[in-house]
Design a protein around this motif. Structure first.
Motif, PDB file in Angstrom:
ATOM      1  N   LEU A 394      73.540  33.834   9.927  1.00 49.37           N
ATOM      2  CA  LEU A 394      73.551  35.083  10.225  1.00 49.37           C
ATOM      3  C   LEU A 394      73.931  35.510  11.839  1.00 49.37           C
ATOM      4  O   LEU A 394      74.749  36.154  12.209  1.00 49.37           O
ATOM      5  N   ASN A 395      73.242  34.710  12.531  1.00 51.76           N
ATOM      6  CA  ASN A 395      73.316  34.904  14.155  1.00 51.76           C
ATOM      7  C   ASN A 395      74.400  34.523  14.460  1.00 51.76           C
ATOM      8  O   ASN A 395      75.052  35.050  15.458  1.00 51.76           O
ATOM      9  N   SER A 396      75.028  33.429  13.846  1.00 51.67           N
ATOM     10  CA  SER A 396      76.443  32.788  14.389  1.00 51.67           C
ATOM     11  C   SER A 396      77.526  33.692  13.725  1.00 51.67           C
ATOM     12  O   SER A 396      78.547  33.959  14.883  1.00 51.67           O
ATOM     13  N   LEU A 409      72.879  43.272   9.559  1.00 52.23           N
ATOM     14  CA  LEU A 409      73.792  42.934   8.252  1.00 52.23           C
ATOM     15  C   LEU A 409      73.382  43.293   7.129  1.00 52.23           C
ATOM     16  O   LEU A 409      74.365  43.653   6.221  1.00 52.23           O
ATOM     17  N   LEU A 410      72.281  42.958   6.777  1.00 53.34           N
ATOM     18  CA  LEU A 410      71.656  42.959   5.421  1.00 53.34           C
ATOM     19  C   LEU A 410      70.531  43.973   5.253  1.00 53.34           C
ATOM     20  O   LEU A 410      69.587  44.061   6.183  1.00 53.34           O
ATOM     21  N   ASN A 449      79.709  47.285   2.777  1.00 57.21           N
ATOM     22  CA  ASN A 449      79.426  47.561   4.330  1.00 57.21           C
ATOM     23  C   ASN A 449      80.497  46.768   5.233  1.00 57.21           C
ATOM     24  O   ASN A 449      80.844  45.627   5.139  1.00 57.21           O
ATOM     25  N   PRO A 450      81.239  47.547   5.847  1.00 60.03           N
ATOM     26  CA  PRO A 450      82.424  47.096   6.853  1.00 60.03           C
ATOM     27  C   PRO A 450      81.886  46.057   7.695  1.00 60.03           C
ATOM     28  O   PRO A 450      82.610  44.965   8.162  1.00 60.03           O
ATOM     29  N   ALA A 455      81.427  40.188   9.255  1.00 61.03           N
ATOM     30  CA  ALA A 455      80.425  38.960   9.553  1.00 61.03           C
ATOM     31  C   ALA A 455      81.035  37.932   8.526  1.00 61.03           C
ATOM     32  O   ALA A 455      81.180  36.837   8.729  1.00 61.03           O
ATOM     33  N   TYR A 456      81.108  38.450   7.473  1.00 60.91           N
ATOM     34  CA  TYR A 456      81.266  37.323   6.375  1.00 60.91           C
ATOM     35  C   TYR A 456      82.820  36.747   6.490  1.00 60.91           C
ATOM     36  O   TYR A 456      82.929  35.625   6.001  1.00 60.91           O
ATOM     37  N   GLU A 457      83.661  37.337   7.081  1.00 59.07           N
ATOM     38  CA  GLU A 457      85.093  36.838   7.202  1.00 59.07           C
ATOM     39  C   GLU A 457      84.992  35.789   8.161  1.00 59.07           C
ATOM     40  O   GLU A 457      85.646  34.827   8.510  1.00 59.07           O
TER      41      GLU A 457
END
Length: 502
Positions: A394-396, A409-410, A449-450, A455-457
């Motif tokens: 997540l941090n990365s 993010l979550l 959540n945009p 982040a997911y990308e």
């Protein structure tokens, strides 16, 4: 940007050409494949630019001429031997491989169980294969193999093995691991082909060691590190030097058994062997694909260190003995390497020491450090909410997407609900969310959540990230990190005193 040291297209072209040249000499060529046919991560790591699926792509070029025979030693099935790269047993790996070969349009002839003597678990596996329409053959152990040539090349040796009918000029003989009986299978088939009046030959698709780079080149030493549990040692091929006056590198087992293999082939075919050395037997054009030796040397050093960490973890888990650990440590000394030369190691350990003092922890602090492509080090630590691997991911992705650390993010509500279900409904003893669970939460959050979508990308940019954990990872996290393409190592310290929930 990652530096490239290897031309994979050139390698595929040359390797394919040399295989076809061998085939032209025979009615049928039995081509033993060493290493992994699909997803050769070792080659990819030590030869930056190497396509990990090069071997299967070569076979795709030859698919009209080739079919596949898969061998597995019955003892490996019986003791549930695990493939470390995938974390699955050999029998499951065979099922996986058959599916993958079918996806590539390659013909699987059959599965051969070697040294079979009616073992119960193997019987179950044979039944499972046959129920799915897969042909299965069995070979018993041959007394005196490979040295009693009179016994081996007789009706009581290879003659007792059933002949496996094949229809294409190239028969690829592969297996989930070393010691599966690929060579014996090839020789047995050549014996039967000879009795049928066909001219059959044998060759070995080789990758490592690389015969035309120096004996002590880090690339070849990295192969020794990768096979340290097999006690493989690289050597100068004395047969090759005597025949051609040319220095070539091979490894001890091939050099030691070459005279016997040569005599077996000559006894079967009743002709002088065309091979003057074990190097001759191999088809290996890897060395000609190297385009930047310095890049390969650096990558090989990194791999040796990685293998040192892996070996020490295997020892802690009881999978290898102390002699293997001593051997890998000697290789590290020989190459003048330290484990701390791996970039994420010290940052992970330093952060762990800091957290241990800050939180007054009695046991080890679990920290993961990632070295990203731009050299940035990102860390994550285990908390009551999530484990260190999940936190580091997540941090990365937040760093890669230029998202502030202050932004969540979550949703804590979503994470809390998942955690509650995990503990109360699924009765899990592991309360922290693991990497898989956090990734699923991220994927779900990305729908609405945009910021989470951004982040997911970034997950695809974690391929080839170098990671280090201050504790031994559990199998689930380890496999998820590998699927993301992250090269991870661990200190040989258990995260807790639990024997099962670790």
């Amino acid at each position: 940007m990652k530096k490239i040291g290897f031309d994979s297209d050139k390698y595929i072209e040359e390797q394919t050409k040399y295989i076809l040249e061998r085939v032209n000499n025979y009615d049928k060529l039995y081509l033993e494949f060493g290493g992994k046919l699909i997803g050769d991560k070792h080659a990819k790591r030590v030869l930056p630019g190497f396509d990990e699926d090069s071997k299967i792509k070569i076979l795709q070029k030859l698919k009209d001429k080739a079919e596949i025979l898969i061998c597995v030693y019955s003892g490996d099935i019986e003791r549930n031997k695990i493939r470390g790269d995938y974390g699955i047993t050999y029998d499951m790996d065979i099922l996986k491989s058959i599916d993958e070969f079918n996806d590539y349009g390659l013909s699987v002839n059959s599965v051969l169980i070697t040294r079979y003597s009616g073992q119960p678990a193997t019987k179950v596996f044979i039944n499972k294969l046959e129920k799915r329409g897969i042909s299965v053959y069995t070979h018993e152990a041959i007394e005196g193999y490979p040295y009693n040539i009179d016994q081996i090349v007789s009706d009581e040796g290879f003659g007792k093995n059933p002949y496996i009918p094949t229809t294409k000029p190239i028969v690829v003989v592969t297996a989930p691991g070393a010691g599966s009986g690929k060579l014996a299978t090839s020789l047995s088939q050549i014996y039967h082909e000879s009795h049928l009046g066909k001219i059959a030959g044998y060759s070995k698709f080789e990758t490592f060691p690389v015969w035309n780079v120096p004996l002590k080149h880090p690339l070849n030493i990295a192969y020794e590190a990768a096979t340290v549990d097999l006690k493989d040692v690289n050597m100068i091929d004395s047969f090759h030097y005597e025949a051609y006056g040319e220095v070539a590198v091979n490894y001890n087992r091939d050099i030691e058994t070459f005279p016997v293999i040569k005599r077996i082939i000559e006894r079967i075919t009743k002709k002088a062997s065309v091979f003057k050395s074990p190097t001759d037997m191999g088809v290996n054009r890897v060395g000609f694909g190297i385009i930047d030796d310095e890049v390969v040397i650096k990558a090989s050093y990194d791999e040796i260190i990685r293998r040192c960490f892996d070996t020490e973890v295997f020892y802690k888990r009881g999978l290898v003995d102390e002699e293997v650990v001593n051997r890998i440590q000697l290789i590290m000394e020989e190459m003048e390497l330290k484990k701390e030369d791996r970039a994420p190691v010290l940052p992970a350990r330093e952060y762990a020491d800091k957290m241990k003092k800050k939180l007054n922890l009695v046991g080890p602090a679990s920290v993961m450090a990632f070295e990203l492509a731009d050299g940035e080090i990102i860390t994550g630590r285990s908390t009551e909410l999530m484990d260190a691997s999940a936190a580091a991911i997540l941090n990365s992705v937040k760093y890669l997407a230029n998202i502030s650390d202050d932004i969540l993010l979550l949703s804590p509500v979503i994470l809390g609900t998942i955690q509650k279900m995990k503990v109360e409904e699924l009765s899990s003893k592991m309360t922290s969310l693991n990497t898989n669970e956090i990734l699923i939460a991220l994927a779900m959050s990305a729908v609405t959540n945009p910021t989470a979508q951004l982040a997911y990308e970034q997950l695809s940019h974690l391929v080839d990230v170098q990671a280090h954990s201050t504790v031994i990872l559990n199998k689930d996290d380890e496999q998820i990190l590998k699927r993301l393409g992250i090269d991870v190592t661990s200190d040989s310290i258990f995260s807790s005193d639990n024997l099962f929930y670790i």
